[in-house]
Design a protein around this motif. Structure first.
Motif, PDB file in Angstrom:
ATOM      1  N   ALA A  94      11.951   5.372  -1.868  1.00 27.82           N
ATOM      2  CA  ALA A  94      12.507   6.424  -2.725  1.00 27.82           C
ATOM      3  C   ALA A  94      13.137   5.808  -3.975  1.00 27.82           C
ATOM      4  N   GLY A  95      13.874   4.704  -3.760  1.00 28.20           N
ATOM      5  CA  GLY A  95      14.557   4.092  -4.879  1.00 28.20           C
ATOM      6  C   GLY A  95      13.613   3.333  -5.805  1.00 28.20           C
ATOM      7  N   SER A  96      12.664   2.611  -5.229  1.00 24.68           N
ATOM      8  CA  SER A  96      11.841   1.731  -6.055  1.00 24.68           C
ATOM      9  C   SER A  96      10.701   2.461  -6.745  1.00 24.68           C
ATOM     10  N   THR A  97      10.257   3.596  -6.158  1.00 27.15           N
ATOM     11  CA  THR A  97       9.146   4.320  -6.788  1.00 27.15           C
ATOM     12  C   THR A  97       9.592   5.646  -7.393  1.00 27.15           C
ATOM     13  N   GLY A  98      10.763   6.128  -7.003  1.00 29.12           N
ATOM     14  CA  GLY A  98      11.219   7.432  -7.485  1.00 29.12           C
ATOM     15  C   GLY A  98      10.604   8.592  -6.728  1.00 29.12           C
ATOM     16  N   ALA A  99       9.866   8.300  -5.669  1.00 28.54           N
ATOM     17  CA  ALA A  99       9.190   9.381  -4.935  1.00 28.54           C
ATOM     18  C   ALA A  99      10.192  10.241  -4.174  1.00 28.54           C
ATOM     19  N   ARG A 100       9.809  11.494  -3.957  1.00 33.12           N
ATOM     20  CA  ARG A 100      10.551  12.377  -3.054  1.00 33.12           C
ATOM     21  C   ARG A 100      10.089  12.053  -1.643  1.00 33.12           C
ATOM     22  N   MET A 101      11.031  11.651  -0.793  1.00 25.81           N
ATOM     23  CA  MET A 101      10.677  11.234   0.569  1.00 25.81           C
ATOM     24  C   MET A 101      11.276  12.233   1.563  1.00 25.81           C
ATOM     25  N   ALA A 132       2.716   9.652  -5.607  1.00 24.84           N
ATOM     26  CA  ALA A 132       3.476  10.891  -5.388  1.00 24.84           C
ATOM     27  C   ALA A 132       4.507  11.087  -6.497  1.00 24.84           C
ATOM     28  N   ALA A 133       5.150  10.002  -6.901  1.00 25.02           N
ATOM     29  CA  ALA A 133       6.168  10.103  -7.947  1.00 25.02           C
ATOM     30  C   ALA A 133       5.535  10.536  -9.267  1.00 25.02           C
ATOM     31  N   ARG A 134       4.349   9.982  -9.554  1.00 23.18           N
ATOM     32  CA  ARG A 134       3.683  10.312 -10.817  1.00 23.18           C
ATOM     33  C   ARG A 134       3.352  11.804 -10.862  1.00 23.18           C
ATOM     34  N   TYR A 135       2.972  12.377  -9.745  1.00 23.01           N
ATOM     35  CA  TYR A 135       2.652  13.805  -9.687  1.00 23.01           C
ATOM     36  C   TYR A 135       3.879  14.651  -9.346  1.00 23.01           C
ATOM     37  N   GLU A 165       0.835  -1.205   0.000  1.00 22.27           N
ATOM     38  CA  GLU A 165       0.000   0.000   0.000  1.00 22.27           C
ATOM     39  C   GLU A 165       0.871   1.258   0.000  1.00 22.27           C
ATOM     40  N   VAL A 166       1.876   1.279   0.874  1.00 23.34           N
ATOM     41  CA  VAL A 166       2.732   2.476   0.941  1.00 23.34           C
ATOM     42  C   VAL A 166       3.445   2.684  -0.388  1.00 23.34           C
ATOM     43  N   SER A 167       3.854   1.583  -1.013  1.00 21.18           N
ATOM     44  CA  SER A 167       4.563   1.736  -2.288  1.00 21.18           C
ATOM     45  C   SER A 167       3.633   2.317  -3.356  1.00 21.18           C
ATOM     46  N   GLN A 168       2.341   1.950  -3.300  1.00 19.60           N
ATOM     47  CA  GLN A 168       1.370   2.541  -4.243  1.00 19.60           C
ATOM     48  C   GLN A 168       1.252   4.043  -4.002  1.00 19.60           C
ATOM     49  N   ARG A 193      15.903  11.163  -3.751  1.00 20.24           N
ATOM     50  CA  ARG A 193      15.430  12.487  -3.342  1.00 20.24           C
ATOM     51  C   ARG A 193      14.840  12.409  -1.935  1.00 20.24           C
ATOM     52  N   ILE A 194      15.736  12.432  -0.987  1.00 16.35           N
ATOM     53  CA  ILE A 194      15.351  12.314   0.421  1.00 16.35           C
ATOM     54  C   ILE A 194      15.783  13.588   1.143  1.00 16.35           C
ATOM     55  N   THR A 195      14.879  14.127   1.958  1.00 24.74           N
ATOM     56  CA  THR A 195      15.200  15.335   2.720  1.00 24.74           C
ATOM     57  C   THR A 195      14.878  15.089   4.192  1.00 24.74           C
ATOM     58  N   VAL A 196      15.370  15.991   5.024  1.00 26.82           N
ATOM     59  CA  VAL A 196      15.368  15.755   6.466  1.00 26.82           C
ATOM     60  C   VAL A 196      15.005  17.034   7.211  1.00 26.82           C
ATOM     61  N   GLU A 197      14.182  16.898   8.251  1.00 27.86           N
ATOM     62  CA  GLU A 197      13.901  18.034   9.136  1.00 27.86           C
ATOM     63  C   GLU A 197      14.168  17.642  10.588  1.00 27.86           C
ATOM     64  N   ALA A 198      14.329  18.653  11.448  1.00 26.44           N
ATOM     65  CA  ALA A 198      14.517  18.385  12.876  1.00 26.44           C
ATOM     66  C   ALA A 198      14.062  19.603  13.657  1.00 26.44           C
ATOM     67  N   TYR A 199      13.733  19.386  14.933  1.00 22.14           N
ATOM     68  CA  TYR A 199      13.496  20.503  15.842  1.00 22.14           C
ATOM     69  C   TYR A 199      14.490  20.434  16.999  1.00 22.14           C
ATOM     70  N   PRO A 200      14.873  21.593  17.522  1.00 22.92           N
ATOM     71  CA  PRO A 200      16.002  21.629  18.465  1.00 22.92           C
ATOM     72  C   PRO A 200      15.586  21.407  19.917  1.00 22.92           C
ATOM     73  N   TYR A 201      14.735  20.436  20.152  1.00 24.87           N
ATOM     74  CA  TYR A 201      14.358  20.092  21.520  1.00 24.87           C
ATOM     75  C   TYR A 201      14.798  18.669  21.779  1.00 24.87           C
TER      76      TYR A 201
END
Lengths: 328, 496
Positions: free
Chosen positions: B225-232, B192-195, B184-187, B261-269
């Motif tokens: 990310a690798g198998s679907t090409g999605a931005r994660m 997301a990759a298609r759009y 399901e997640v891969s779908q 295409r993988i990106t990362v966020e964090a909060y400083p707590y």
């Protein structure tokens, strides 16, 4: 030194929080009522799950209505912290601050989520997770060979520091033993049967305000619980030092003694931060260390009370090992 | 004659690395001049000694109300986006916002949670994202069950409609949907990759032990990310990696180096870190300093010392449950713990995002009123009031771990670049450039600081002197100035 026996509602650092989980019908409400009755001089507040429809549990708990707070959105929002934060803040803002908070997890919610939410560093200084208790229906364990195959049950067991077995009173001794063995096989050693003596037995394990770490240096003596009579079948050691502790050795010592310890609590000054009091708390095999408040600020005296079963806890070796944690 | 001229501030544009003293002129909602501005403005603001930077862009903000906007305004935020959970139907969510006062620009992602609730349980999904999750828990099938193929088709169809209605990518809070399967997640990732839109993932597991470890969850995410090409996009990298953050960061860096295409966020707590067994405070200099140290340690390790307690040892060695779980909650005084938090907060190319909680009243309802200051009983997490200012105070000022321009990149420009594939209007945000939106934060870099804490969560941050949203002042001379809707919707715009 005098014992720490603050009046109800006095501000003594973080308010201890007990989380109680278990399946619907396992006996959580009964157990909560027993706890409440066991600490008549303490102001306790209970937080119960309320899924909006009927506030059943809240009506069954023997506290004034104002001390029983329904969690509107259930435990999934605990995991997102919103409800939990506002509820605990509300309780702490009352004119008389509670001495302890009991959080009941609904029968379908995951204790782990609540535990994670409470382990936020922002919470810790005000409302510190004390123990996590899983109430389980002994009859179900006896009769259902696949009891632990259900992942939610297995997780509730895993997340519990202590397991309370209910509905054991109709069983034969062999059946009780069989249930106990199945619980032990889940890696749980501190299990109690929910009957009239269970809560009495547990009083010294519940709520860190039952602890008293005022003690003569290096001398072991019986635990003094401020609310309950001491204290079979437990034995305890009060240890203290004016010199800071080497934390890595301390971790090894705790790890080595963990199988014989049920609870420990205290204030630590570690050699890597000798000016900063750290609150140390061990429940079952779970340890929490965080920045905290030392009621004897300025003394820089590390002090810990250890509790274990009489006959299991090796007080002499524990004291020797603890002395070895003191940095040269 | 300009509408507004900001005078003599330190201009920062992270994209072009502009860092000069100068002026900014604004007409309507746009920046029309940056540098030395000759003409005058109807409103002239003296920014001497202050930084003039793009307003901060928070892509993980659950608040989405006037109260939340106000608190985040003082945290320097001009665009606040709810992407981790999202909502459905997307069109309805945007319509609801127009019925309330929104000071900051706002936007929503497509909610996988809502699609699952609707398809798998038939419950009403017309609630704010977090309220929806709480309300829908009576029927847990959306949490626990694997969806059938038919259900997956219905879920993805609902989500695709959400993208068409302007949802900015897809929220994948996998941790709250532990029953959902990889198929399901891969779908969803393929959708997301298609759009060509990002997904925002709260990874499925947070643990340092296999199975179901954080490492397993990140490896899965990298696999998607690798198998679907999605931005994660990885939500709160700090809180879900626990003690394995070094390894997790290494895995993500390797995946990025391979072009994923993988990106990362964090909060400083600081969050609780749980570790099993191994000494956490181990200090390499310890044996030299103490003279006993490792001898004692070794004896404990190999058991020689423990001969007087063979039973204890045997139990310890034989039973896995005798391992002790350590929770550490002490970022302030623990160097090692701080180092671990730094890995996520200072991750190269990583952004700051708040995970700001809604303001909740004692009865559990979300505060939707307009009192200012916020009522004392309204509660959120301190990061709802101080994530960005705390980052600037601690990391830029106190520890000098990040420069002003790099800090600004993590707060505004980099967040914009993550989502501009889905919302092209974001190319005009996060930048202090001619033609860009006049979403501007003017602050005192020396005094900027968070002030919220557990017992005073509604304390606004200090240091932001002026905040402009679409050219409209929201904060003036350090005081709240706006009572009308200065915020505009940010929407996705797709080419399927």
């Amino acid at each position: 030194m005098t014992a720490l026996t603050p009046p109800a509602g006095a501000r003594m650092g973080a308010v201890p929080v007990i989380v109680i989980g278990g399946f619907l019908g396992a006996g959580k409400t009964t157990f909560i009522n027993r706890i409440i009755n066991s600490f008549p001089t303490r102001k306790l507040s209970a937080v119960v799950n309320d899924f909006g429809a009927i506030d059943i549990d809240a009506d069954l708990i023997n506290l004034g209505r104002e001390q029983v707070i329904p969690l509107r959105n259930g435990c999934i929002c605990c995991s997102l912290q919103g409800d939990m934060l506002s509820t605990i803040r509300y309780l702490l803002d009352q004119p008389v601050r509670p001495d302890g908070i009991i959080i009941e997890c609904s029968g379908v919610s995951q204790i782990g989520d609540v535990k994670t939410a409470l382990l936020d560093a922002v919470f810790w200084k005000e409302a510190a997770l004390d123990s996590v208790i899983c109430v389980a229906d002994g009859q179900d364990i006896l009769e259902d060979p696949a009891y632990f195959a259900q992942s939610l049950r297995a997780e509730q067991f895993r997340d519990g520091d202590f397991i309370i077995l209910s509905k054991m009173d109709q069983m034969s001794p062999e059946q009780r033993q069989s249930v106990r063995e199945r619980v032990l096989a889940q890696g749980k050693r501190a299990e109690f049967v929910l009957d009239n003596t269970a809560v009495q037995q547990m009083e010294n394990l519940l709520f860190s305000f039952s602890f008293d770490y005022a003690a003569t240096p290096g001398r072991s003596r019986g635990l003094r619980a401020s609310d309950a009579v001491p204290v079979q079948p437990f034995a305890s050691l009060a240890w203290e030092s004016d010199r800071p502790i080497a934390f890595d050795i301390f971790q090894q010592v705790i790890g080595a003694h963990a199988p014989t310890l049920l609870r420990a609590k205290g204030i630590l000054y570690a050699s890597h931060a000798p000016e900063t009091p750290a609150v140390f708390q061990m429940v079952g095999n779970r340890v929490t260390v965080g920045a905290g408040h030392d009621p004897e600020a300025g003394t820089h005296r590390s002090r810990i009370v250890f509790i274990g079963y009489e006959g299991q806890i090796d007080l002499r070796t524990l004291r020797t090992d603890m002395d070895r944690c003191v940095a040269e | 004659m300009y509408d507004i001229v900001l005078r003599n501030g330190r201009l920062i544009d992270p994209e072009t690395r502009l860092d000069v003293i100068g002026d900014v002129a604004i007409n309507g909602s746009a920046i029309v001049a940056v540098g030395r501005v000759e003409g005058t403005g109807h409103k002239e603001i003296d920014a001497t000694g202050l930084v003039i930077a793009p307003g901060f862009i928070d892509i993980h903000a659950h608040g989405q109300s006037l109260a939340a906007d106000r608190m985040q305004a003082f945290d320097g935020v001009t665009t606040t986006l709810e992407f981790e959970i999202g909502s459905l139907p997307v069109g309805h969510w945007y319509e609801q916002q127009t019925k309330t006062t929104r000071l900051l620009n706002y936007g929503i992602s497509v909610s996988w949670v809502a699609a699952r609730i609707a398809v798998m349980t038939g419950q009403d999904i017309n609630h704010a994202p977090l309220t929806l999750m709480g309300r829908s828990i009576r029927d847990r099938r959306w949490v626990d069950d694997v969806a059938t193929d038919t259900q997956v088709s219905a879920i993805t169809a609902m989500m695709e409609q959400g993208l068409r209605e302007g949802g900015i990518g897809i929220g994948i809070p996998n941790a709250y949907l532990p029953g959902a399967g990889v198929k399901e997640v891969s779908q969803i990732c393929s959708l997301a990759a298609r759009y060509d839109v990002p997904t925002y993932t709260h990874i499925s597991f947070s643990s340092n032990i296999d199975p179901r470890s954080s490492v397993e969850a990140y490896t899965r995410l990298i696999g998607y990310a690798g198998s679907t090409g999605a931005r994660m996009h990885i939500c709160h990298f700090n809180s879900t990696s626990l003690m394995d953050i070094e390894r997790c960061a290494e895995l993500v860096r390797n995946a990025q180096a391979q072009g994923l295409r993988i990106t990362v966020e964090a909060y400083p707590y600081g969050t609780a870190s749980t570790v099993i067994g191994a000494p956490f405070f181990a200090d390499p200099a310890f044996p030299q300093r103490t003279g006993q140290g490792y001898d004692a340690l070794q004896r404990l390790d190999n058991g020689q010392h423990m001969t007087s307690r063979e039973d204890v040892l045997r139990a310890s060695a034989e039973k896995a449950d005798n391992l002790v779980l350590w929770h550490f909650l002490d970022v302030e005084s623990n160097q090692r713990h701080r180092d671990l938090l730094d890995i996520s907060v200072l991750y190269p190319g990583g952004i700051i995002a708040s995970d700001a909680m809604p303001w909740t009243m004692p009865d559990g309802s979300t505060y939707m009123g307009d009192a200012w200051p916020l009522p004392d009983e309204a509660v959120a997490h301190p990061r709802s009031s101080g994530t960005f200012t705390r980052f600037l105070r601690v990391y830029m000022n106190e520890r000098k771990a990040v420069s002003l321009i790099d800090a600004m990149a993590k707060c505004s420009w980099l967040p914009a670049t993550i989502i501009e594939c889905a919302a092209p209007t974001m190319r005009r945000k996060g930048r202090l450039q001619v033609g860009c939106d006049a979403d501007i934060c003017v602050f005192d870099a020396d005094t900027i600081s968070d002030r919220a804490e557990f017992t005073a969560m509604n304390r606004p941050a200090v240091g932001v002197k002026y905040l402009l949203v679409n050219g409209q002042p929201v904060i003036e001379a350090g005081e709240l100035a706006a009572n009308a809707s200065t915020g505009q919707p940010v929407r996705g715009c797709y080419r399927a």
